[in-house]
Design a protein around this motif. Structure first.
Motif, PDB file in Angstrom:
ATOM      1  N   PRO A 133       0.794  -1.243   0.000  1.00 51.51           N
ATOM      2  CA  PRO A 133       0.000   0.000   0.000  1.00 51.51           C
ATOM      3  C   PRO A 133       0.823   1.289   0.000  1.00 51.51           C
ATOM      4  CG  PRO A 133      -1.012  -1.596   1.449  1.00 51.51           C
ATOM      5  CD  PRO A 133       0.302  -2.176   1.030  1.00 51.51           C
ATOM      6  N   PRO A 134       1.890   1.406   0.829  1.00 51.17           N
ATOM      7  CA  PRO A 134       2.687   2.645   0.745  1.00 51.17           C
ATOM      8  C   PRO A 134       3.319   2.860  -0.625  1.00 51.17           C
ATOM      9  CG  PRO A 134       3.176   1.456   2.780  1.00 51.17           C
ATOM     10  CD  PRO A 134       2.358   0.539   1.933  1.00 51.17           C
ATOM     11  N   LEU A 135       3.726   1.777  -1.285  1.00 44.21           N
ATOM     12  CA  LEU A 135       4.307   1.913  -2.626  1.00 44.21           C
ATOM     13  C   LEU A 135       3.270   2.442  -3.613  1.00 44.21           C
ATOM     14  CD1 LEU A 135       6.427  -1.364  -2.929  1.00 44.21           C
ATOM     15  CD2 LEU A 135       7.194   0.928  -2.300  1.00 44.21           C
ATOM     16  N   ALA A 136       2.046   1.944  -3.494  1.00 47.88           N
ATOM     17  CA  ALA A 136       0.985   2.417  -4.385  1.00 47.88           C
ATOM     18  C   ALA A 136       0.681   3.887  -4.144  1.00 47.88           C
ATOM     19  CB  ALA A 136      -0.278   1.575  -4.180  1.00 47.88           C
ATOM     20  N   GLY A 137       0.628   4.287  -2.860  1.00 47.57           N
ATOM     21  CA  GLY A 137       0.359   5.690  -2.555  1.00 47.57           C
ATOM     22  C   GLY A 137       1.446   6.610  -3.063  1.00 47.57           C
ATOM     23  N   LEU A 138       2.710   6.213  -2.829  1.00 50.00           N
ATOM     24  CA  LEU A 138       3.826   7.034  -3.306  1.00 50.00           C
ATOM     25  C   LEU A 138       3.853   7.086  -4.826  1.00 50.00           C
ATOM     26  CD1 LEU A 138       6.338   8.666  -2.614  1.00 50.00           C
ATOM     27  CD2 LEU A 138       7.638   6.531  -2.532  1.00 50.00           C
ATOM     28  N   GLY A 139       3.575   5.950  -5.458  1.00 51.88           N
ATOM     29  CA  GLY A 139       3.569   5.922  -6.927  1.00 51.88           C
ATOM     30  C   GLY A 139       2.488   6.798  -7.521  1.00 51.88           C
ATOM     31  N   ALA A 140       1.297   6.799  -6.911  1.00 59.09           N
ATOM     32  CA  ALA A 140       0.211   7.639  -7.422  1.00 59.09           C
ATOM     33  C   ALA A 140       0.549   9.114  -7.293  1.00 59.09           C
ATOM     34  CB  ALA A 140      -1.081   7.325  -6.672  1.00 59.09           C
ATOM     35  N   GLY A 141       1.132   9.490  -6.156  1.00 56.41           N
ATOM     36  CA  GLY A 141       1.527  10.894  -5.989  1.00 56.41           C
ATOM     37  C   GLY A 141       2.612  11.303  -6.963  1.00 56.41           C
ATOM     38  N   MET A 142       3.600  10.431  -7.173  1.00 60.42           N
ATOM     39  CA  MET A 142       4.677  10.756  -8.099  1.00 60.42           C
ATOM     40  C   MET A 142       4.188  10.797  -9.536  1.00 60.42           C
ATOM     41  SD  MET A 142       7.981   8.708  -6.582  1.00 60.42           S
ATOM     42  CE  MET A 142       9.034   9.436  -7.839  1.00 60.42           C
TER      43      MET A 142
END
Length: 420
Positions: free
Chosen positions: A222-231
């Motif tokens: 989940p943190p990877l998905a959140g960071l990826g969406a923001g980036m």
């Protein structure tokens, strides 16, 4: 990840969407503007509906257990589709329309399949955090999970490949902001690919009969998905916002660099000083300051001396300045010499001053021949530098010369101690 871990990025994305909304609405018929809107909106909505408190509330309001999973999967699929569409239009080419329609149709089919599989599945137990692993062996919902992860991974690979190839093509071109945006997108979709792979590992472990790998799906992914969406949002905004920020910074720096020359020419101000509103942009401020400097130099021009120019050119050459810098140093010396020798300017007279006497008529023997030019005078050479950037460089050299106390004599420039 808890509620705030989802809601804070969603709030930041919502603010970014509000900031961009006027320009997006103005260009609402542009496919790129529509794609940017979908990317930011889908990212924010994905964060909101993936938050465990929202999942519980949506399930309770609709009366359908785990329907939030269908909503989140749909939003993230729209995000992936919009990213591809924007990248296709960004790059351009002959097949833009065909590729756009293909990806939109494919995404539409995937969303429809999601709905069909979810409606056929039996998922009575609410799982706000671990639906992927808990129902990984349940018919129909299992296929929905695999389809979502497969589509997510495939999109990430396609976008990463396109962005990386394009960034290599732009390496030797003056497209720094675009290249940085592409590299950010490579990183963002790399995180998305890692998210999908970690989910696959956890689901595969469940198929193998163990839940020892569930943490990859519930804690790491989940943190990877959140960071990826923001980036992803940042990567698409950098080529748009970056040049504007750079232009504003350059204008503000030029505005500050022109201040020494602008202040030194203060007595040669013509008329009332221009009033700059507090809300004026940096570009407007720099333009107005450059205009004021040019007007004051016109009033100072009669005090320029050609002998000062020749001496300053010899001085700049002796100092080893490059050919381009010699011009700026020369002009700076001419201005300083003119300021030291020019009489104090007279303020503009009031509107009601008496008219001057008419000039005496010129006799035939004194009239210039047709096409002839007036005889040159000491004050005829004018400043050969203009523009915001040119005047900013001129002001910097003028400030250096003014600070060292250098003056220009009839033969060559001298320091404060009189050494030649």
């Amino acid at each position: 990840m808890d509620g705030p871990d989802y809601y804070i990025p969603a709030f930041v994305l919502a603010v970014a969407l509000l900031v961009r909304l006027p320009s997006l609405w103005q260009n609402r018929h542009s496919p790129m503007s529509r794609a940017i809107f979908v990317i930011i909106a889908a990212s924010a909505a994905g964060f909101v509906f993936a938050a465990p408190p929202t999942v519980e509330r949506v399930n309770r309001l609709t009366g359908v257990p785990n329907i939030s999973a269908l909503i989140v999967y749909s939003f993230l699929s729209c995000l992936s589709c919009a990213s591809l569409v924007l990248l296709i239009h960004w790059r351009g080419g002959r097949t833009v329309t065909r590729q756009t329609r293909l990806w939109i149709a494919t995404t539409g089919c995937i969303l429809l399949t999601f709905c069909v599989l979810f409606s056929l599945s039996d998922v009575p137990v609410e799982r706000p955090r671990d639906l992927d692993t808990f129902y990984s062996t349940t018919p129909f919902i299992r296929e929905m999970i695999v389809l979502y992860l497969t589509a997510h991974a495939a999109t990430a690979i396609v976008v990463m490949t396109k962005c990386w190839r394009w960034s290599k093509e732009l390496r030797d071109l003056k497209a720094g902001w675009t290249r940085w945006g592409l590299l950010i997108l490579v990183t963002a979709f790399g995180l998305g690919l890692a998210f999908a792979l970690l989910k696959f590992v956890a689901v595969g472990a469940r198929w193998a009969g163990t839940d020892a790998w569930d943490g990859l799906s519930t804690e790491v992914a989940p943190p990877l998905a959140g960071l990826g969406a923001g980036m992803t949002t940042v990567g698409f905004l950098v080529p748009v916002v970056g040049p504007r920020l750079e232009s504003t910074y350059d204008a503000w720096r030029a505005y500050r660099r022109m201040e020494p020359l602008w202040r030194a020419l203060g007595p040669w101000e013509s008329g009332a000083r221009m009033r700059i509103p507090l809300t004026s942009s940096a570009e407007m401020r720099a333009t107005l300051r450059a205009t004021e400097i040019a007007d004051r130099l016109l009033r100072l021009a009669p005090s320029f001396d050609i002998t000062h120019q020749e001496a300053a050119e010899r001085y700049a050459a002796a100092k080893g300045y490059g050919q381009e810098a010699v011009q700026f140093v020369t002009e700076a010396f001419r201005i300083r010499a003119a300021l030291l020798t020019a009489p104090t300017p007279v303020a503009p007279a009031a509107a009601g001053r008496p008219k001057e006497a008419a000039p005496a008529p010129v006799g035939p023997e004194e009239a210039p021949a047709p096409g002839a030019h007036p005889a040159p005078t000491a004050g005829m050479p004018s400043v050969r530098i203009s523009g915001i950037d040119g005047l900013a460089r001129l002001s910097r050299h003028f400030s250096e010369i003014h600070g060292t106390g250098l003056t220009v004599g009839a033969d060559e420039p001298t320091g404060a101690g009189g050494r030649r």
